[in-house]
Design a protein around this motif. Structure first.
Motif, PDB file in Angstrom:
ATOM      1  N   TRP A   6      -1.772   1.383  -7.575  1.00 51.36           N
ATOM      2  CA  TRP A   6      -1.263   2.701  -7.925  1.00 51.36           C
ATOM      3  C   TRP A   6      -0.547   2.669  -9.273  1.00 51.36           C
ATOM      4  O   TRP A   6       0.207   1.741  -9.560  1.00 51.36           O
ATOM      5  CB  TRP A   6      -0.288   3.200  -6.855  1.00 51.36           C
ATOM      6  N   GLU A   7      -0.782   3.697 -10.077  1.00 46.75           N
ATOM      7  CA  GLU A   7      -0.060   3.884 -11.335  1.00 46.75           C
ATOM      8  C   GLU A   7       1.311   4.492 -11.023  1.00 46.75           C
ATOM      9  O   GLU A   7       1.548   4.983  -9.930  1.00 46.75           O
ATOM     10  CB  GLU A   7      -0.834   4.844 -12.256  1.00 46.75           C
ATOM     11  N   GLU A   8       2.197   4.469 -12.008  1.00 41.82           N
ATOM     12  CA  GLU A   8       3.482   5.150 -11.857  1.00 41.82           C
ATOM     13  C   GLU A   8       3.218   6.637 -11.632  1.00 41.82           C
ATOM     14  O   GLU A   8       2.229   7.182 -12.132  1.00 41.82           O
ATOM     15  CB  GLU A   8       4.344   4.949 -13.106  1.00 41.82           C
ATOM     16  N   PRO A   9       4.088   7.327 -10.896  1.00 45.95           N
ATOM     17  CA  PRO A   9       3.867   8.751 -10.612  1.00 45.95           C
ATOM     18  C   PRO A   9       3.911   9.621 -11.875  1.00 45.95           C
ATOM     19  O   PRO A   9       4.630   9.332 -12.814  1.00 45.95           O
ATOM     20  CB  PRO A   9       5.035   9.116  -9.697  1.00 45.95           C
ATOM     21  N   CYS A  11       5.028  13.254 -12.806  1.00 49.66           N
ATOM     22  CA  CYS A  11       5.877  14.271 -12.194  1.00 49.66           C
ATOM     23  C   CYS A  11       6.074  15.460 -13.126  1.00 49.66           C
ATOM     24  O   CYS A  11       6.283  15.293 -14.326  1.00 49.66           O
ATOM     25  CB  CYS A  11       7.246  13.688 -11.872  1.00 49.66           C
ATOM     26  N   CYS A  17       5.253  14.810  -7.315  1.00 49.33           N
ATOM     27  CA  CYS A  17       4.733  13.779  -8.204  1.00 49.33           C
ATOM     28  C   CYS A  17       3.392  13.301  -7.655  1.00 49.33           C
ATOM     29  O   CYS A  17       3.244  13.075  -6.456  1.00 49.33           O
ATOM     30  CB  CYS A  17       5.695  12.599  -8.272  1.00 49.33           C
ATOM     31  N   ARG A  19       0.163  10.463  -7.887  1.00 49.19           N
ATOM     32  CA  ARG A  19      -0.141   9.097  -8.276  1.00 49.19           C
ATOM     33  C   ARG A  19      -1.651   8.932  -8.344  1.00 49.19           C
ATOM     34  O   ARG A  19      -2.383   9.478  -7.518  1.00 49.19           O
ATOM     35  CB  ARG A  19       0.427   8.112  -7.268  1.00 49.19           C
ATOM     36  N   ALA A  33       3.085  11.255  -4.486  1.00 54.86           N
ATOM     37  CA  ALA A  33       3.980  10.098  -4.415  1.00 54.86           C
ATOM     38  C   ALA A  33       4.729  10.111  -3.089  1.00 54.86           C
ATOM     39  O   ALA A  33       5.248  11.145  -2.659  1.00 54.86           O
ATOM     40  CB  ALA A  33       4.954  10.110  -5.588  1.00 54.86           C
TER      41      ALA A  33
END
Length: 63
Positions: A6-9, A11, A17, A19, A33
Motif C-alpha cells: 500500500w502507498e501512503e494515503p 487525503c 483518505c 490508498r 485508509a
C-alpha cells in the motif's frame, strides 16, 4: 492473505483518505485508509488509465 504493498494515503481536506496498492501479480487496489480489507481491484494498466483520465480532466464534473 494477499501480498499488497500500500502507498501512503491520499487525503482531501475533511474527506476520507484513499490508498492505492499493488501486488507482485500485476494487480492494483484502491481502498479507504483503515479499511484495506475492503478494496476494489483491477489490473495495474486499468489503474494507470484511471489516473491518466483523472489528470486529463475526465472526472472534473464530479468535483
Amino acid at each position: 492473505m494477499k501480498d499488497i504493498t500500500w502507498e501512503e494515503p491520499f487525503c482531501g481536506e475533511g474527506a476520507s483518505c484513499f490508498r492505492l496498492g499493488t501486488d507482485p501479480e500485476g494487480n492494483a487496489y484502491i481502498a479507504i485508509a483503515g479499511q484495506e480489507d475492503h478494496y476494489l481491484t483491477d489490473t495495474r494498466e486499468a489503474l494507470r488509465t484511471l489516473i491518466r483520465d483523472i489528470k486529463a480532466g475526465k472526472a472534473d464534473h464530479l468535483l
